[in-house]
Design an enzyme around this catalytic site. Structure first.
Site, PDB file in Angstrom:
ATOM      1  N   HIS A   1      39.446  -7.478 -78.538  1.00 14.94           N
ATOM      2  CA  HIS A   1      40.476  -6.260 -78.290  1.00 14.94           C
ATOM      3  C   HIS A   1      41.449  -7.135 -77.555  1.00 14.94           C
ATOM      4  CE1 HIS A   1      37.256  -2.886 -78.915  1.00 14.94           C
ATOM      5  NE2 HIS A   1      37.864  -3.226 -80.382  1.00 14.94           N
TER       6      HIS A   1
HETATM    7  C1  LIG Z   1      36.607  -8.366 -86.210  1.00 14.06           C
HETATM    8  C2  LIG Z   1      37.207  -7.267 -85.506  1.00 14.06           C
HETATM    9  C3  LIG Z   1      36.699  -6.133 -85.215  1.00 14.06           C
HETATM   10  C4  LIG Z   1      37.535  -4.922 -84.756  1.00 14.06           C
HETATM   11  N1  LIG Z   1      37.035  -3.748 -84.955  1.00 14.06           N
HETATM   12  C5  LIG Z   1      37.834  -2.720 -84.188  1.00 14.06           C
HETATM   13  C6  LIG Z   1      37.412  -1.479 -84.596  1.00 14.06           C
HETATM   14  O1  LIG Z   1      36.240  -1.028 -85.061  1.00 14.06           O
HETATM   15  N2  LIG Z   1      38.084  -0.386 -84.127  1.00 14.06           N
HETATM   16  C7  LIG Z   1      39.428  -0.633 -83.547  1.00 14.06           C
HETATM   17  O2  LIG Z   1      40.158   0.264 -82.936  1.00 14.06           O
HETATM   18  N3  LIG Z   1      40.045  -1.789 -83.244  1.00 14.06           N
HETATM   19  C8  LIG Z   1      38.989  -2.944 -83.790  1.00 14.06           C
HETATM   20  N4  LIG Z   1      39.529  -4.334 -83.877  1.00 14.06           N
HETATM   21  C9  LIG Z   1      40.846  -4.517 -82.886  1.00 14.06           C
HETATM   22  C10 LIG Z   1      41.960  -4.160 -83.604  1.00 14.06           C
HETATM   23  O3  LIG Z   1      41.860  -4.332 -85.121  1.00 14.06           O
HETATM   24  C11 LIG Z   1      43.212  -4.795 -83.305  1.00 14.06           C
HETATM   25  O4  LIG Z   1      43.449  -4.406 -81.963  1.00 14.06           O
HETATM   26  C12 LIG Z   1      44.624  -4.408 -84.017  1.00 14.06           C
HETATM   27  O5  LIG Z   1      44.384  -4.593 -85.349  1.00 14.06           O
HETATM   28  C13 LIG Z   1      45.646  -5.150 -83.811  1.00 14.06           C
HETATM   29  O6  LIG Z   1      46.732  -4.972 -84.492  1.00 14.06           O
HETATM   30  P1  LIG Z   1      48.222  -5.685 -84.192  1.00 14.06           P
HETATM   31  O7  LIG Z   1      49.330  -5.043 -85.296  1.00 14.06           O
HETATM   32  O8  LIG Z   1      48.572  -6.059 -82.901  1.00 14.06           O
HETATM   33  O9  LIG Z   1      47.697  -7.332 -84.897  1.00 14.06           O
HETATM   34  P2  LIG Z   1      47.144  -7.638 -86.171  1.00 14.06           P
HETATM   35  O10 LIG Z   1      46.692  -6.449 -86.975  1.00 14.06           O
HETATM   36  O11 LIG Z   1      46.240  -8.745 -86.031  1.00 14.06           O
HETATM   37  O12 LIG Z   1      48.566  -8.025 -87.171  1.00 14.06           O
HETATM   38  C14 LIG Z   1      49.029  -9.417 -86.901  1.00 14.06           C
HETATM   39  C15 LIG Z   1      49.577  -9.896 -88.134  1.00 14.06           C
HETATM   40  O13 LIG Z   1      50.562 -10.904 -88.092  1.00 14.06           O
HETATM   41  C16 LIG Z   1      50.237 -12.005 -88.944  1.00 14.06           C
HETATM   42  N5  LIG Z   1      50.794 -13.261 -88.345  1.00 14.06           N
HETATM   43  C17 LIG Z   1      50.571 -13.692 -87.226  1.00 14.06           C
HETATM   44  N6  LIG Z   1      51.392 -14.909 -87.004  1.00 14.06           N
HETATM   45  C18 LIG Z   1      52.115 -14.983 -88.028  1.00 14.06           C
HETATM   46  C19 LIG Z   1      53.226 -15.762 -88.223  1.00 14.06           C
HETATM   47  N7  LIG Z   1      53.420 -16.847 -87.499  1.00 14.06           N
HETATM   48  N8  LIG Z   1      54.066 -15.545 -89.426  1.00 14.06           N
HETATM   49  C20 LIG Z   1      53.782 -14.370 -90.356  1.00 14.06           C
HETATM   50  N9  LIG Z   1      52.697 -13.564 -89.960  1.00 14.06           N
HETATM   51  C21 LIG Z   1      51.810 -13.657 -88.905  1.00 14.06           C
HETATM   52  C22 LIG Z   1      48.745 -12.049 -89.011  1.00 14.06           C
HETATM   53  O14 LIG Z   1      48.343 -12.769 -90.221  1.00 14.06           O
HETATM   54  C23 LIG Z   1      48.440 -10.586 -89.134  1.00 14.06           C
HETATM   55  O15 LIG Z   1      48.548  -9.884 -90.481  1.00 14.06           O
HETATM   56  C24 LIG Z   1      38.673  -5.251 -84.181  1.00 14.06           C
HETATM   57  C25 LIG Z   1      39.402  -6.676 -84.437  1.00 14.06           C
HETATM   58  C26 LIG Z   1      38.526  -7.452 -84.969  1.00 14.06           C
HETATM   59  C27 LIG Z   1      39.251  -8.778 -85.142  1.00 14.06           C
END
Ligand SMILES: Cc1cc2nc3c(=O)[nH]c(=O)nc-3n(C[C@H](O)[C@H](O)[C@H](O)COP(=O)(O)OP(=O)(O)OC[C@H]3O[C@@H](n4cnc5c(N)ncnc54)[C@H](O)[C@@H]3O)c2cc1C
Length: 548
Positions: A484
């Site tokens: 997280h």
């Molecule tokens: C294994 C795991 C289990 C988890 N379990 C839970 C759970 O059960 N419940 C819960 O609430 N949370 C859980 N989490 C946490 C939650 O999923 C994350 O906090 C949330 O998805 C983050 O969202 P975000 O939009 O910040 O980033 P992300 O969803 O990580 O999205 C970022 C995106 O940007 C893309 N990206 C990155 N750099 C670039 C670039 N330079 N150019 C183009 N694209 C790029 C990535 O590929 C990705 O698709 C878990 C996380 C993981 C990894």
């Protein structure tokens, strides 16, 4: 090359908005910004489309944990608070981002988390302010009430498979003094019960499934996959374009209105630093020209750390369904025919939130229960998680609001090089004390009649670990991340301490916002997917309100 220059040797296209990252927040943005058809939107995603079938099967989690085609598979630097261990950090690299590979638990956090965000000067982020966005996003299968919405894109459901061990865990938690709570996202988070999940009729409801699929046919939404953004291009203070690499070609996408960085808590600060926005000393060290000194980019990272008790059970667990080939065949057929059974589950069904001391005003520790045990593969290995060949279960604790803060920095101007991640886990006495209190509670929980009756053996930490000193040593040897990370582009009032303001605009720069979990001023009390999607929902409203 001068950061203000556009590269003229490759394709250039122009859109109103360019979103970098199709993760939990990025897909929400893409849907909401393209909904009225007035704006053209480009969504860039470094990973592929979400065609891997294990993404859509909830228990496919274990198959994706170390699957590099959809996972950045980061590793922290050696962590002093964890005996110098490197800690594995999966992150989704696929449409849906981490919501396509996560544990599916739907947890918003505590009301007070958001009230504290607002008290720090972040106008519009108190619980009363954000609740309408949670409800707008939600399609709650139990129906609407004061805290829940129906008709939104994100399906939130109860489990479709009753698991007897998880039921025993919830009973034991009540026996150990935690009240039963049927809804962790209602009036109060406190209590023990069953998590709800982001699933729809037994399938994963990632942000790509929930928000992108319905929007895919829109002529004004363009989605580019396998497109790694490497740099933002400025004209003075204005962000004008994103340079990205796709299929070996360098391309440029210009933004008429705004560039929205939604690349997640590791990649958003990485992209900013690669673009010359960050702490000047860090950028100079790796040879990136400083475009805008922003000391908080990559700083103030927080993450949740977790500690397990692992038991051999005297009753069947999911291991018997998932270890032998005939078990796999049976649950596979059950899932294909009914979308039910063990494959429709996440690794955690039961859980809860409790106060480790009665004088605390709100819960400070999260509980997890897994009705299976599995081999933990060491860092650096690519082996999949494999269930153990005997029945077993895991109880775990994770402090809700750690005070340790870490940081992240680029180590090279090469956008393909992973950043150096220093979470600084367990670097405060507070965090160690909370995990110790949690470990003591797990021992009490194991002695509660409903669990004691089904424990055959305590495998970890084992009966030799009972004093505080032994427990702390074991915590440092075995604690791990529950993935997280937040706060690396945190929201706040000034450029010295924060990266974005309360409208998610980067301090000191125009046309650019950061909209994902990196902006959390402080980590929420629980899992971070629903809060990241909330940031996407509210961020979209802020962008549209300023669109004129
Ligand atoms: C294994 C795991 C289990 C988890 N379990 C839970 C759970 O059960 N419940 C819960 O609430 N949370 C859980 N989490 C946490 C939650 O999923 C994350 O906090 C949330 O998805 C983050 O969202 P975000 O939009 O910040 O980033 P992300 O969803 O990580 O999205 C970022 C995106 O940007 C893309 N990206 C990155 N750099 C670039 C670039 N330079 N150019 C183009 N694209 C790029 C990535 O590929 C990705 O698709 C878990 C996380 C993981 C990894």
């Amino acid at each position: 090359m001068n950061n203000n220059q556009m590269n003229n040797n490759h394709d250039a296209a122009e859109f109103d908005y360019v979103i970098v990252g199709a993760g939990s927040a990025g897909c929400v943005l893409a849907n909401r910004l393209s909904a009225d058809g007035k704006h053209s939107v480009l969504l860039l995603e470094a990973g592929p489309r979400d065609t891997n079938i294990w993404i859509h099967v909830p228990l496919g989690y274990g198959k994706l944990f170390k699957e590099k085609t959809v996972n950045w598979m980061y590793q922290t630097e050696p962590e002093p608070g964890l005996d110098g261990r490197q800690v594995f950090q999966p992150r989704g690299k696929v449409l849906g981002g981490s919501s396509s590979i996560n544990g599916l638990l739907y947890v918003r956090g505590q009301h007070e988390d958001y009230d504290r965000w607002r008290q720090r000067g972040n106008i519009g982020w108190g619980f009363d302010d954000v609740l309408p966005y949670f409800k707008k996003a939600e399609n709650q299968t139990r129906g609407a009430d004061d805290y829940h919405g129906i008709g939104g894109p994100l399906s939130v459901s109860d489990w479709r498979h009753a698991d007897p061990l998880s039921e025993a865990f919830v009973k034991a938690a009540v026996e150990a003094g935690i009240p039963f709570n049927p809804d962790f996202n209602g009036a109060t988070q406190e209590g023990a019960g069953f998590f709800q999940t982001t699933t729809r009729r037994g399938r994963r409801a990632s942000s790509a499934f929930s928000y992108l699929r319905p929007a895919k046919g829109r002529g004004n939404l363009h989605i580019e996959t396998s497109a790694l953004a490497q740099r933002l291009v400025f004209e003075g203070r204005r962000a004008r374009a994103v340079e990205y690499r796709q299929n070996g070609a360098l391309r440029t996408a210009r933004a008429r209105k705004e560039i929205l960085v939604s690349s997640g808590a590791y990649n958003s600060p990485q992209l900013l630093q690669l673009s010359g926005v960050g702490p000047g000393d860090v950028l100079q060290r790796v040879g990136v020209p400083v475009h805008h000194e922003s000391p908080a980019v990559g700083r103030y990272m927080q993450d949740h750390v977790c500690y397990d008790y692992i038991f051999k059970a005297s009753q069947p667990s999911l291991n018997e369904d998932l270890y032998p080939w005939w078990g796999k065949l049976r649950v596979g057929l059950q899932y294909i025919l009914t979308r039910k059974g063990p494959l429709s589950l996440s690794v955690n069904q039961g859980g809860g939130y409790f106060r480790s001391r009665p004088d605390l005003p709100r819960p400070n520790i999260q509980l997890y229960f897994s009705p299976l045990t599995y081999e933990k593969t060491p860092p650096g290995t690519k082996k999949l998680m494999r269930p153990d060949p005997y029945p077993g279960f895991i109880t775990s604790v994770s402090p809700c609001r750690p005070t340790s803060r870490g940081h992240l920095q680029i180590v090279s101007p090469d956008p393909r090089a992973a950043p150096a991640i220093h979470p600084n886990y367990l670097s405060t006495d507070h965090d160690v004390a909370e995990l110790l209190a949690g470990a003591r509670f797990l021992c009490r929980l194991a002695a509660a009649p409903s669990l004691a009756g089904i424990i055959a053996e305590e495998l970890k930490p084992g009966s030799a670990v009972r004093s505080d000193a032994e427990r702390i040593a074991d915590i440092r040897a075995r604690a791990y991340s529950v993935f997280h990370p937040v706060g690396t582009c945190r929201m706040g009032q000034d450029n010295a301490q924060a990266v974005v303001d309360h409208r998610l605009r980067l301090h000191g720069l125009a046309n650019r916002r950061c909209i994902d979990a990196s902006i959390f001023p402080k980590v929420t009390s629980g899992n971070t997917n629903a809060p990241a999607m909330l940031v996407g929902e509210k961020g979209a409203d802020l962008v549209l309100a300023d669109a004129g």
